[in-house]
Design a protein around this motif. Structure first.
Motif, PDB file in Angstrom:
ATOM      1  N   SER A 126      75.599  68.850  15.101  1.00  0.00           N
ATOM      2  CA  SER A 126      74.253  68.727  14.519  1.00  0.00           C
ATOM      3  C   SER A 126      73.775  69.996  13.817  1.00  0.00           C
ATOM      4  CB  SER A 126      73.231  68.380  15.603  1.00  0.00           C
ATOM      5  OG  SER A 126      73.741  67.540  16.595  1.00  0.00           O
ATOM      6  N   PRO A 127      74.470  70.435  12.767  1.00  0.00           N
ATOM      7  CA  PRO A 127      74.008  71.631  12.055  1.00  0.00           C
ATOM      8  C   PRO A 127      72.749  71.372  11.226  1.00  0.00           C
ATOM      9  CG  PRO A 127      75.898  70.667  10.923  1.00  0.00           C
ATOM     10  CD  PRO A 127      75.688  69.847  12.166  1.00  0.00           C
ATOM     11  N   ALA A 128      72.110  72.458  10.767  1.00  0.00           N
ATOM     12  CA  ALA A 128      70.915  72.329   9.924  1.00  0.00           C
ATOM     13  C   ALA A 128      71.267  71.538   8.669  1.00  0.00           C
ATOM     14  CB  ALA A 128      70.410  73.714   9.541  1.00  0.00           C
ATOM     15  N   GLY A 129      70.316  70.724   8.207  1.00  0.00           N
ATOM     16  CA  GLY A 129      70.550  69.914   7.006  1.00  0.00           C
ATOM     17  C   GLY A 129      70.700  68.436   7.342  1.00  0.00           C
ATOM     18  N   GLY A 130      71.030  68.157   8.613  1.00  0.00           N
ATOM     19  CA  GLY A 130      71.128  66.753   9.030  1.00  0.00           C
ATOM     20  C   GLY A 130      69.748  66.212   9.398  1.00  0.00           C
ATOM     21  N   ILE A 131      69.718  64.937   9.755  1.00  0.00           N
ATOM     22  CA  ILE A 131      68.469  64.349  10.268  1.00  0.00           C
ATOM     23  C   ILE A 131      68.747  63.947  11.709  1.00  0.00           C
ATOM     24  CG2 ILE A 131      66.806  62.464  10.006  1.00  0.00           C
ATOM     25  CD1 ILE A 131      67.323  62.483   7.028  1.00  0.00           C
ATOM     26  N   TRP A 132      68.160  64.683  12.643  1.00  0.00           N
ATOM     27  CA  TRP A 132      68.425  64.456  14.064  1.00  0.00           C
ATOM     28  C   TRP A 132      67.107  64.154  14.749  1.00  0.00           C
ATOM     29  CZ3 TRP A 132      73.114  64.653  12.551  1.00  0.00           C
ATOM     30  CH2 TRP A 132      73.675  65.735  11.886  1.00  0.00           C
ATOM     31  N   PHE A 133      66.952  62.938  15.245  1.00  0.00           N
ATOM     32  CA  PHE A 133      65.682  62.652  15.927  1.00  0.00           C
ATOM     33  C   PHE A 133      65.829  61.614  17.032  1.00  0.00           C
ATOM     34  CE2 PHE A 133      64.325  58.509  14.082  1.00  0.00           C
ATOM     35  CZ  PHE A 133      65.183  58.422  12.995  1.00  0.00           C
ATOM     36  N   SER A 134      64.841  61.617  17.928  1.00  0.00           N
ATOM     37  CA  SER A 134      64.788  60.638  19.014  1.00  0.00           C
ATOM     38  C   SER A 134      63.450  59.936  18.954  1.00  0.00           C
ATOM     39  CB  SER A 134      64.937  61.330  20.371  1.00  0.00           C
ATOM     40  OG  SER A 134      66.180  61.978  20.450  1.00  0.00           O
ATOM     41  N   LEU A 135      63.489  58.646  19.239  1.00  0.00           N
ATOM     42  CA  LEU A 135      62.306  57.805  19.103  1.00  0.00           C
ATOM     43  C   LEU A 135      62.018  57.134  20.444  1.00  0.00           C
ATOM     44  CD1 LEU A 135      60.398  55.938  17.355  1.00  0.00           C
ATOM     45  CD2 LEU A 135      62.398  54.491  17.014  1.00  0.00           C
ATOM     46  N   ILE A 136      60.748  57.173  20.851  1.00  0.00           N
ATOM     47  CA  ILE A 136      60.374  56.575  22.135  1.00  0.00           C
ATOM     48  C   ILE A 136      59.786  55.179  21.908  1.00  0.00           C
ATOM     49  CG2 ILE A 136      58.862  56.814  24.154  1.00  0.00           C
ATOM     50  CD1 ILE A 136      59.049  59.903  23.635  1.00  0.00           C
ATOM     51  N   LEU A 137      60.399  54.182  22.550  1.00  0.00           N
ATOM     52  CA  LEU A 137      59.903  52.806  22.428  1.00  0.00           C
ATOM     53  C   LEU A 137      59.633  52.232  23.812  1.00  0.00           C
ATOM     54  CD1 LEU A 137      62.290  51.357  19.680  1.00  0.00           C
ATOM     55  CD2 LEU A 137      59.920  52.096  19.402  1.00  0.00           C
ATOM     56  N   LYS A 138      58.676  51.301  23.875  1.00  0.00           N
ATOM     57  CA  LYS A 138      58.337  50.696  25.170  1.00  0.00           C
ATOM     58  C   LYS A 138      58.222  49.182  25.026  1.00  0.00           C
ATOM     59  CE  LYS A 138      56.211  54.912  26.694  1.00  0.00           C
ATOM     60  NZ  LYS A 138      55.180  55.640  27.391  1.00  0.00           N
ATOM     61  N   PRO A 139      59.295  48.511  24.685  1.00  0.00           N
ATOM     62  CA  PRO A 139      59.200  47.060  24.484  1.00  0.00           C
ATOM     63  C   PRO A 139      59.052  46.321  25.816  1.00  0.00           C
ATOM     64  CG  PRO A 139      61.484  47.770  24.311  1.00  0.00           C
ATOM     65  CD  PRO A 139      60.662  49.014  24.516  1.00  0.00           C
ATOM     66  N   LYS A 140      58.236  45.256  25.781  1.00  0.00           N
ATOM     67  CA  LYS A 140      58.112  44.452  27.005  1.00  0.00           C
ATOM     68  C   LYS A 140      58.982  43.221  26.810  1.00  0.00           C
ATOM     69  CE  LYS A 140      53.848  46.478  28.284  1.00  0.00           C
ATOM     70  NZ  LYS A 140      54.294  47.606  27.412  1.00  0.00           N
ATOM     71  N   ILE A 141      60.231  43.353  27.211  1.00  0.00           N
ATOM     72  CA  ILE A 141      61.178  42.253  26.989  1.00  0.00           C
ATOM     73  C   ILE A 141      62.114  42.131  28.183  1.00  0.00           C
ATOM     74  CG2 ILE A 141      61.304  42.263  24.457  1.00  0.00           C
ATOM     75  CD1 ILE A 141      63.842  44.085  24.975  1.00  0.00           C
ATOM     76  N   GLU A 142      62.862  41.020  28.201  1.00  0.00           N
ATOM     77  CA  GLU A 142      63.833  40.846  29.291  1.00  0.00           C
ATOM     78  C   GLU A 142      64.914  41.912  29.166  1.00  0.00           C
ATOM     79  OE1 GLU A 142      65.555  36.858  29.115  1.00  0.00           O
ATOM     80  OE2 GLU A 142      63.722  36.326  28.030  1.00  0.00           O
TER      81      GLU A 142
END
Ligand code: BTN
Length: 315
Positions: A126-142
């Motif tokens: 993951s060097p500089a210049g990439g797109i590195w991200f994490s996303l928090i989701l809270k779906p109410k599903i089975e």
């Protein structure tokens, strides 16, 4: 921060503006204006200054700064809260640590990661210049439908790359490929109580403005490699968040249609594959993807098997 953003806003709409005018208009001291200008420069904005005339914004920063990503972003909840760091071990760790109390749609971005994680305990360069991200989701599903969620995220990346002119495909489960080379990947992790999931953290990595040599991985490609020039990462990040929201809503309302769309982009189907899972390794024919996103394969002894995890390479 607030006065820095106001200075940026004024600089964005002016040619040259003097420190004195800025300080009067914003009602802050000259020293504070000077501090804001030097912070903006540190964030990568190019600001020229001319004695007796003032400051001028020559070039915006190309970092994925929250106020740049949020500006003109057309989502309802994805990316409303953005945490940005120049360097992290992994965006997944920070996102996981705040997931329980964070609003759904919160995004953690790092310009660089020193311990980026991939699927199956692999390292993710993951060097500089990439797109590195994490996303928090809270779906109410089975619980059993959770496995369809990462497929919808894979589709959102494919959608976004299509918008900038690239024909990307998916290798089961979630490798985003261009002409047989991997350009992006998705990692899914949970924080859970005994019988329910509190939050899901989706890690997305895109090899954007990185030279192939910097990545040091065979069989991978980058956006620089594909376009022969750098891309506007802020623009791509906005497209990603917007497509992620669309696909997530589609997943919540009609998850079977995600499977249909996924299959139309999946290059693994109808191919001869090698499946590696735990200690096992075998050849098979990839037949189909079922309603929970599992890969159905036919072994050479004519029995079918349902693959839910592991690594599947196309022969
Ligand atoms: C894969 O193996 O294909 C998944 C790669 C996921 C990489 C991303 S980059 C942002 C987030 N933080 C990490 O440490 N990993 C994910």
């Amino acid at each position: 921060m607030k006065s820095m953003l106001r200075v940026l806003e004024r600089l964005s709409s002016e040619n040259y503006i003097s420190g004195e005018d800025l300080s009067k208009e914003l009602g802050v001291s000259r020293a504070s204006i000077w501090k804001s200008i030097s912070t903006l420069r540190r964030y990568g904005y190019v600001i020229s200054s001319r004695k007796g005339i003032g400051y001028k914004l020559d070039k915006r920063s190309n970092l994925l700064l929250p106020w740049e990503v949020k500006s003109g972003l057309n989502t309802k909840f994805i990316g409303k809260e953005i945490i940005h760091r120049l360097r992290l071990e992994s965006t997944q760790d920070l996102a996981m640590s705040i997931a329980k109390r964070a609003e759904e749609g919160t995004v953690v971005i790092a310009e660089e990661q020193s311990k980026g994680r991939g699927r199956i305990d692999r390292r993710w360069s993951s060097p500089a210049g990439g797109i590195w991200f994490s996303l928090i989701l809270k779906p109410k599903i089975e619980l059993e439908k959770i496995t369809v969620l990462p497929l919808s995220m894979g589709l959102a990346i494919v959608d976004s790359l299509a918008e900038i002119g690239l024909d990307a495909k998916l290798k089961w489960p979630n490798d985003v490929m261009i002409n047989g080379k991997k350009i992006a990947g998705i990692l899914i992790e949970f924080t859970s109580e005994i019988d329910s999931i509190d939050a899901i953290v989706i890690g997305i990595g895109i090899n954007a403005n990185i030279k192939k040599e910097e990545l040091g991985i065979d069989n991978a490609t980058t956006l620089i490699e594909e376009f022969k020039h750098e891309v506007d990462r802020v623009d791509l990040m906005k497209r990603m968040l917007s497509n992620i929201e669309k696909r997530y809503i589609q997943f919540l309302n009609k998850e079977e249609s995600i499977i249909e769309d996924y299959k139309s982009k999946c290059i693994t189907l109808k191919k001869r594959v090698i499946v590696r899972y735990m200690e096992e390794e075998f050849n098979a024919d990839a037949l189909d993807v079922d309603e929970n996103g599992a890969l159905l394969v036919m072994l050479d002894n004519n029995t079918t098997r349902r693959i839910i995890a592991g690594d599947v390479s196309i022969r």
